[in-house]
Design a protein around this motif. Structure first.
Motif, PDB file in Angstrom:
ATOM      1  N   VAL B  85      57.448  -3.714  53.279  1.00 52.11           N
ATOM      2  CA  VAL B  85      58.186  -3.064  54.365  1.00 52.11           C
ATOM      3  C   VAL B  85      59.015  -1.964  53.714  1.00 52.11           C
ATOM      4  O   VAL B  85      59.586  -2.170  52.638  1.00 52.11           O
ATOM      5  CB  VAL B  85      59.107  -4.073  55.097  1.00 52.11           C
ATOM      6  N   GLY B  86      59.066  -0.806  54.347  1.00 46.63           N
ATOM      7  CA  GLY B  86      59.759   0.342  53.767  1.00 46.63           C
ATOM      8  C   GLY B  86      61.128  -0.016  53.195  1.00 46.63           C
ATOM      9  O   GLY B  86      61.950  -0.627  53.879  1.00 46.63           O
ATOM     10  N   GLY B  88      64.716   0.739  52.269  1.00 45.67           N
ATOM     11  CA  GLY B  88      65.816   1.666  52.510  1.00 45.67           C
ATOM     12  C   GLY B  88      66.824   1.601  51.380  1.00 45.67           C
ATOM     13  O   GLY B  88      66.838   0.625  50.608  1.00 45.67           O
ATOM     14  N   PRO B  89      67.693   2.613  51.278  1.00 50.97           N
ATOM     15  CA  PRO B  89      68.671   2.654  50.188  1.00 50.97           C
ATOM     16  C   PRO B  89      69.573   1.424  50.125  1.00 50.97           C
ATOM     17  O   PRO B  89      70.001   1.023  49.036  1.00 50.97           O
ATOM     18  CB  PRO B  89      69.490   3.918  50.490  1.00 50.97           C
ATOM     19  N   GLY B  90      69.846   0.814  51.268  1.00 49.47           N
ATOM     20  CA  GLY B  90      70.705  -0.377  51.284  1.00 49.47           C
ATOM     21  C   GLY B  90      70.098  -1.537  50.514  1.00 49.47           C
ATOM     22  O   GLY B  90      70.806  -2.471  50.139  1.00 49.47           O
ATOM     23  N   LYS B  91      68.785  -1.472  50.274  1.00 51.09           N
ATOM     24  CA  LYS B  91      68.120  -2.574  49.572  1.00 51.09           C
ATOM     25  C   LYS B  91      67.845  -2.249  48.106  1.00 51.09           C
ATOM     26  O   LYS B  91      67.294  -3.099  47.389  1.00 51.09           O
ATOM     27  CB  LYS B  91      66.824  -2.949  50.279  1.00 51.09           C
ATOM     28  N   ASP B 110      58.263   6.026  52.758  1.00 49.13           N
ATOM     29  CA  ASP B 110      57.480   7.132  53.324  1.00 49.13           C
ATOM     30  C   ASP B 110      58.331   8.369  53.573  1.00 49.13           C
ATOM     31  O   ASP B 110      57.980   9.191  54.411  1.00 49.13           O
ATOM     32  CB  ASP B 110      56.781   6.690  54.612  1.00 49.13           C
ATOM     33  N   ASP B 111      59.438   8.481  52.865  1.00 51.19           N
ATOM     34  CA  ASP B 111      60.412   9.525  53.178  1.00 51.19           C
ATOM     35  C   ASP B 111      60.839  10.225  51.886  1.00 51.19           C
ATOM     36  O   ASP B 111      61.246   9.554  50.916  1.00 51.19           O
ATOM     37  CB  ASP B 111      61.617   8.860  53.867  1.00 51.19           C
ATOM     38  N   CYS B 114      64.520   9.575  50.844  1.00 50.13           N
ATOM     39  CA  CYS B 114      64.697   8.229  50.304  1.00 50.13           C
ATOM     40  C   CYS B 114      64.081   8.145  48.902  1.00 50.13           C
ATOM     41  O   CYS B 114      64.640   7.505  48.006  1.00 50.13           O
ATOM     42  CB  CYS B 114      64.062   7.221  51.255  1.00 50.13           C
TER      43      CYS B 114
END
Lengths: 375, 375
Positions: B85-86, B88-91, B110-111, B114
């Motif tokens: 699962v994509g 994110g920066p929080g992870k 996918d960014d 990021c």
């Protein structure tokens, strides 16, 4: 300060204590004004810390939806616990264990065969159950007709394990106005009174006459003859409750903290890390008028301000697709942005989570309150 | 023998080990015949005991849907773990902790923004992430176009944290025939090959080219250029998978044990103690042809034999309303009768439960396998 909404791992469940307090106070006052006692239903919160606010006196009555909740709240000091789902024979032993341990457990059923089995089980185990006969006041989920032949037959079968009646006007969730709710509440109370009067005439006085749902509990004009009302969702509120008018949008105490993990400016959408598991697949607001349909939830910023035009339109296990009804700016909601999702139906949303992260009108997390799940 | 289906507390989750074995063997064989390795997705099972059967070699690749799963399976000895699962920066910090501890963690995104943040975070922390760029092969959930400009830009932004690509043909769930599945599988593999070729031409060789879904994983004719396929639901199967033909009804390994708690012969219905929480609110079979629509689940007897004409038509938190399409005999399904419910979609159904009660073609419970939930 343990943490803040800026730093918590996502997805997670956030509960605003100030809103919870206000919801509890508002409801308590409304029920007290009706001259009846409230039996808070702990099936939504499943948390001792919430229970202590909703029912500060450990002698107060509470309701639960599983025997696991009954055991948990009994261990925590509550005594007067109504397991408000029909008790099947497979659950007699666990209920008996609670009774032997000193719980004033109340159970319910609606079947003469089951009542006879319970009476035999009680006699064999030298126990007295306090059992309510469930009445169908029009929802057609469980319960016997208040004016049908089964009612008195079940009371007879229960013998000294008979304690009264219970009914739940769940059809009140189709209410779309205070007048609807009040009418459903009258139907609920009338069914209970009819059943209680028939039982009394047959020699079975009801110690407990229990009614309620979040919409009817504070909408019924006359509660004469009713000993208690039950409700649970009122503690937190949700988009469906706000949609039918039992609370305001600003009353919603629970939300899911989430992070943007992907975006598509072309499609005017972005993905969050709160999907079917973190939000639940409940789409109850789909039955409301279009302006109130929230998909799988509406979005707020971290401070709880509603972000108009954004809804979670589709969910997969760990992905939620947020669609904007207006063009997204190129720099809006970048990957990493944090948001809060207001739930459609807070009971299943909360049930995916093991802990409430407590805030009070700000981003600081001031406590963590565990909750139980399962059976 | 720990217990039996005749005595377990209800509702609870039952898993037939023999069916699980057969599902795993069938899938392993089909994937191996395609000359590609399988990366079992553990998001359905979330259980170490199931993982040990699906991926007996601790060096085998596995996929997960949460970082909690990654941490759990890493603690249990697995190393090659794809968090699919994509990210994110929080992870980033939790993923970094896994990398530092020695996990061969693979992540995806996918960014470009990021990706740049991840590269900076990796440099700052002296870590190398193994990151796959997520490709959209037509589902339009996450991912960049295989032929668009973002692809190579993200690889550049990732720098030495780039490891390949991943795609998921989730639109394959609209398949209604093997030909459909095969076509979706080709689309999925072609998108992956297109993206991998473009990246290679730009100097970014893909170590990992990961594709898959339960329908496409064993339906795609050519997997040339693909290094691995992912699938998860195939382990258990469910009514939706059976409905689209990826398994047979007899393959369904998971079910929910339940007890009848109320009945209405007049309405041809009865209530079970498995409701929205024990079954989930998934109604995915509603999109199938009428004969395959299962409401919230079809019913079996305790020995797993399908009971024709019975389905769970409505659920509340702890109640399921079973409707019979034929008249119920006065003595059929009395209160206390035990049944098993086959789930529409096994992932959310299993997620409400903390343990699998293991049977093997009989009622004896031969083991209890815990599972994890949450994040």
């Amino acid at each position: 300060m343990i943490a803040s909404l800026d730093t918590l791992d996502t997805p997670c469940l956030v509960l605003d204590r100030g809103k919870l307090w206000r919801n509890l106070a508002r409801f308590d006052t409304a029920v007290a004004a009706r001259g009846v006692r409230l039996r808070p239903h702990l099936k939504t919160a499943k948390s001792l810390e919430v229970a202590r606010l909703a029912a500060p006196d450990l002698a107060a009555p509470v309701a639960v939806s599983t025997l696991l909740e009954a055991e948990y709240f009994f261990r925590s000091g509550y005594r007067d616990i109504f397991y408000a789902v029909g008790l099947g024979p497979g659950k007699f032993p666990r209920a008996a264990t609670l009774l032997r341990a000193g719980a004033h457990l109340i159970t319910c059923l609606d079947d003469a065969g089951c009542a006879a089995q319970l009476a035999a089980f009680a006699a064999q185990n030298q126990l007295t159950f306090r059992t309510l006969i469930e009445i169908d006041c029009g929802e057609h989920r469980a319960g016997v007709a208040p004016d049908g032949p089964a009612l008195v037959a079940i009371a007879r079968a229960l013998g000294n394990s008979f304690a009264g009646i219970t009914t739940h006007g769940g059809q009140s969730y189709s209410s779309r106005s205070p007048a609807d709710m009040s009418a459903y509440g009258e139907t609920e109370a009338n069914a209970a009174r009819t059943a209680a009067a028939r039982l009394a005439a047959a020699g079975f006085a009801c110690e407990v006459v229990s009614v309620g749902s979040s919409p009817t509990a504070i909408s019924t004009n006359s509660l004469a003859g009713i000993t208690e009302v039950r409700a649970g969702v009122y503690m937190f509120g949700d988009l469906f409750q706000a949609g039918i008018g039992t609370c305001a949008l600003d009353d919603l105490a629970a939300s899911v903290l989430t992070e943007v993990i992907s975006r598509s400016v072309d499609r005017n959408t972005f993905l969050i890390d709160a999907g079917a598991f973190a939000l639940s697949k409940d789409i109850s607001t789909a039955s409301l008028q279009p302006a109130l349909q929230a998909g799988y939830g509406w979005l707020c910023d971290l401070d709880g301000r509603l972000l108009p035009g954004l809804k979670v339109e589709r969910v997969w296990q760990e992905h939620g697709l947020v669609v904007s009804d207006r063009p997204l700016a190129a720099d809006a909601f970048p990957v990493g942005a944090r948001l809060r999702v207001l739930p459609n139906h807070v009971c299943p949303t909360a049930a995916s989570h093991g802990v409430y992260h407590i805030v009070d009108g700000a981003r600081a997390v001031i406590a963590e309150w565990p909750r139980i799940n399962g059976w």
